[in-house]
Design a protein around this motif. Structure first.
Motif, short mmCIF file in Angstrom:
data_model
loop_
_atom_site.label_atom_id
_atom_site.label_comp_id
_atom_site.label_asym_id
_atom_site.label_seq_id
_atom_site.Cartn_x
_atom_site.Cartn_y
_atom_site.Cartn_z
N PHE A 135 12.74 3.84 0.58
CA PHE A 135 11.99 5.07 0.90
C PHE A 135 11.11 4.82 2.12
N CYS A 136 10.45 3.67 2.18
CA CYS A 136 9.56 3.35 3.31
C CYS A 136 10.35 3.26 4.60
N GLU A 137 11.54 2.65 4.52
CA GLU A 137 12.35 2.53 5.74
C GLU A 137 12.79 3.90 6.22
N GLU A 138 13.23 4.74 5.29
CA GLU A 138 13.71 6.09 5.68
C GLU A 138 12.59 6.95 6.25
N ASN A 139 11.36 6.70 5.80
CA ASN A 139 10.25 7.58 6.21
C ASN A 139 9.28 6.91 7.18
N ALA A 140 9.69 5.79 7.76
CA ALA A 140 8.86 5.08 8.74
C ALA A 140 7.44 4.86 8.23
N VAL A 141 7.34 4.41 6.97
CA VAL A 141 6.01 4.16 6.39
C VAL A 141 5.45 2.86 6.97
N ASP A 142 4.16 2.90 7.37
CA ASP A 142 3.52 1.72 7.95
C ASP A 142 2.65 0.96 6.95
N PHE A 143 2.18 1.68 5.91
CA PHE A 143 1.21 1.07 5.00
C PHE A 143 1.43 1.64 3.61
N VAL A 144 1.56 0.74 2.63
CA VAL A 144 1.78 1.16 1.24
C VAL A 144 0.55 0.80 0.41
N ILE A 145 0.02 1.77 -0.32
CA ILE A 145 -1.13 1.54 -1.20
C ILE A 145 -0.64 1.77 -2.63
N VAL A 146 -0.74 0.72 -3.46
CA VAL A 146 -0.24 0.85 -4.83
C VAL A 146 -1.42 1.19 -5.75
N GLY A 147 -1.33 2.32 -6.45
CA GLY A 147 -2.42 2.77 -7.32
C GLY A 147 -2.45 2.10 -8.68
N PRO A 148 -1.44 2.34 -9.54
CA PRO A 148 -1.50 1.87 -10.94
C PRO A 148 -1.05 0.42 -11.13
N GLU A 149 -1.34 -0.12 -12.34
CA GLU A 149 -1.01 -1.50 -12.63
C GLU A 149 0.48 -1.73 -12.88
N ALA A 150 1.18 -0.71 -13.43
CA ALA A 150 2.57 -0.96 -13.83
C ALA A 150 3.45 -1.40 -12.65
N PRO A 151 3.42 -0.68 -11.49
CA PRO A 151 4.24 -1.18 -10.37
C PRO A 151 3.77 -2.55 -9.85
N LEU A 152 2.47 -2.83 -9.94
CA LEU A 152 1.99 -4.14 -9.48
C LEU A 152 2.54 -5.23 -10.38
N ALA A 153 2.44 -5.02 -11.70
CA ALA A 153 2.96 -6.01 -12.65
C ALA A 153 4.47 -6.15 -12.51
N ALA A 154 5.14 -5.08 -12.07
CA ALA A 154 6.59 -5.12 -11.93
C ALA A 154 7.02 -5.73 -10.59
N GLY A 155 6.06 -6.10 -9.75
CA GLY A 155 6.43 -6.79 -8.50
C GLY A 155 6.74 -5.89 -7.33
N VAL A 156 6.30 -4.64 -7.38
CA VAL A 156 6.60 -3.72 -6.27
C VAL A 156 5.91 -4.19 -4.98
N ALA A 157 4.69 -4.72 -5.07
CA ALA A 157 4.01 -5.19 -3.86
C ALA A 157 4.70 -6.43 -3.29
N ASP A 158 5.32 -7.24 -4.15
CA ASP A 158 6.11 -8.37 -3.64
C ASP A 158 7.29 -7.85 -2.83
N ALA A 159 7.95 -6.82 -3.37
CA ALA A 159 9.14 -6.28 -2.69
C ALA A 159 8.77 -5.68 -1.33
N THR A 160 7.69 -4.91 -1.27
CA THR A 160 7.35 -4.27 0.01
C THR A 160 6.88 -5.32 1.02
N ARG A 161 6.09 -6.31 0.56
CA ARG A 161 5.65 -7.35 1.51
C ARG A 161 6.84 -8.17 2.01
N ALA A 162 7.78 -8.46 1.09
CA ALA A 162 8.97 -9.25 1.51
C ALA A 162 9.75 -8.47 2.56
N ALA A 163 9.69 -7.14 2.52
CA ALA A 163 10.40 -6.32 3.50
C ALA A 163 9.57 -6.14 4.77
N GLY A 164 8.44 -6.81 4.85
CA GLY A 164 7.63 -6.76 6.07
C GLY A 164 6.69 -5.58 6.14
#
Ligand code: AMP
Ligand code: GLY
Length: 420
Positions: free
Chosen positions: A57-86
């Motif tokens: 989604f970030c690639e398709e929408n040219a997102v520059d900065f992702v802010i994760v609100g709730p704990e569930a995506p953080l515990a699921a590793g979503v911030a790892d995935a976005t950081r790994a993608a640069g």
């Protein structure tokens, strides 16, 4: 820049409101968002627990900065995935989010770095846990180790309550989150929340707050996700904040870095204050809800600069511009909450509410239907106001509620009483 916020509650509405005011923000997308957020940002339908989906989604929408609100995506590793993608990301990876996702892990970190907290023991076996309770005697606090949507903590004020808590958790009431039980010493005192941005190395306190967890006036009735909050928390004096930084927060982030899992994001420390000293109750790896609503109303547009400094690892050069102000939020919930409640009831009068730097109605659980706003959750609206004093903020918030007509909703009438 193009910014994506993950989440769809009052916390994310408040984050979106603050971010949107900063001229650095060109395009703002919130996934999934809600009816209030839709008035200031684009809402996107996206599985926020799926790191790969968020990255595409970030690639398709040219997102520059992702802010994760709730704990569930953080515990699921979503911030790892976005950081790994640069992608520039605000929020800890799964290994650091264990500070919220595992209570036993947090205790281990406190032991390793000497942070003051309640004494404890941990168990994977009900018989051993019961024997421990019988040997120690009440009061004790019984906790499911994992994420349990705020419900995995049972106060054992008597031995019978403590034993019942053990049976409930090992009986499967919280699923896999209850595979391990942490039993803690009961800490007396006054509770407050301390919010500190951490970039892995540096830490910057950005505010204090107190919330009201019980559903009824006078702090009575069952626990909820929070019925209201105010900031600052008078009990967290400068001296206690400094002690909490030196003895709790800084040792924790040093220990996390030493283990190769640096903490980057907001560290929300729940503190118990007694005799002028703070001890750690728990960590959360995200902003509080509804505490964020009062923090954002106070910080305004600078919140984005602070979150960016955090994500870019330059908190050592960041600073918060404080005003001598107070903010207070009153949660309006659907009647019946935190038990069973009705969805889909129409909220009238939202258009009459003032919306400016002192007044904001953040939406927690709403949806748009046939041109009207309807309730779509338990906690529905966060009526938030800022004033020169806490009493001024409180009066402004309750005056806003007078404009609303929503017979199926209710709120507490005494938010802020402890500090007023
Ligand atoms: P937690 O999810 O760990 O924050 O626990 C939820 C609530 O239970 C806290 O906000 C406190 O009010 C209370 N609590 C948790 N642990 C303790 C403790 N050791 N002593 C007293 N109260 C506690
Ligand atoms: N208001 C409590 C929390 O966000 O965990």
């Amino acid at each position: 820049m193009n910014i994506l916020i993950l989440g769809g509650g009052g916390r994310e509405h408040a984050l979106a409101w603050a971010v949107k005011q900063n001229p650095k923000c060109d395009r703002l997308i919130v996934a999934p968002g809600n009816a209030g957020i839709a008035a200031l940002a684009e809402c996107a339908d996206l599985d926020i627990l799926d790191g790969a989906a968020v990255v595409s989604f970030c690639e398709e929408n040219a997102v520059d900065f992702v802010i994760v609100g709730p704990e569930a995506p953080l515990a699921a590793g979503v911030a790892d995935a976005t950081r790994a993608a640069g992608l520039l990301t605000f929020g800890p990876g799964a290994a650091a989010a264990r500070l919220e996702a595992s209570k036993a892990f947090t205790k281990e970190i406190c032991d390793a770095c000497g942070a003051p907290t309640a004494g404890y023991a941990r168990f994977t076996d009900a018989a051993a846990a019961r024997a421990y309770v019988q040997a120690q005697g009440a009061p004790l606090v019984i906790k499911a180790d994992g994420l349990a949507a705020g419900k995995g903590v049972i106060m054992g004020m008597t031995e019978a309550e403590a034993l019942a808590g053990i049976d409930e958790i090992f009986g499967g009431a919280f699923g896999a989150a209850g595979a391990e039980v942490v039993i803690e010493e009961f800490m007396a005192g006054e509770e407050a929340s301390f919010f500190v941005l951490c970039d892995g190395v540096n830490a910057l306190p950005i505010g204090t707050a107190q919330d009201h967890k019980r559903v009824g006036d006078g702090d009575t009735g069952p626990n909820t996700g929070g019925m209201g909050a105010y900031s600052p928390a008078p009990v967290l004096t400068e001296a206690i904040q400094q002690q909490a930084m030196e003895e709790i927060v800084l040792p924790t982030i040093a220990e996390m870095a030493r283990r190769g899992t640096p903490y980057q994001g907001v560290l929300y420390a729940g503190l118990m204050i007694e005799n002028g000293r703070a001890r750690l109750v728990e960590y959360n790896c995200r902003f509080g809800d509804p505490e964020t609503q009062v923090l954002m109303l106070r910080l305004g547009a600078q919140a984005l600069d602070l979150l960016l400094a955090c994500a870019e690892g330059r908190l050592d050069r960041a600073r918060v511009n404080w005003a001598e102000d107070h903010a207070l939020t009153v949660v309006m919930a659907a009647k019946g909450y935190p038990g069973a409640y009705q969805k889909g009831t129409v909220i009238h009068g939202l258009g009459r509410l003032p919306e400016d730097s002192r007044h904001m109605c953040f939406h927690a659980g709403t949806a748009g239907k046939d041109g009207q706003i309807v309730a779509n959750g338990g906690r529905v609206l966060n009526i938030t106001a800022r004033g020169d004093t806490l009493a001024d903020a409180r009066n402004r918030a309750y005056a806003m509620i007078d404009h609303l007509h929503w017979p199926e909703g209710f709120c507490r009438s005494d938010i802020g009483w402890r500090a007023l």
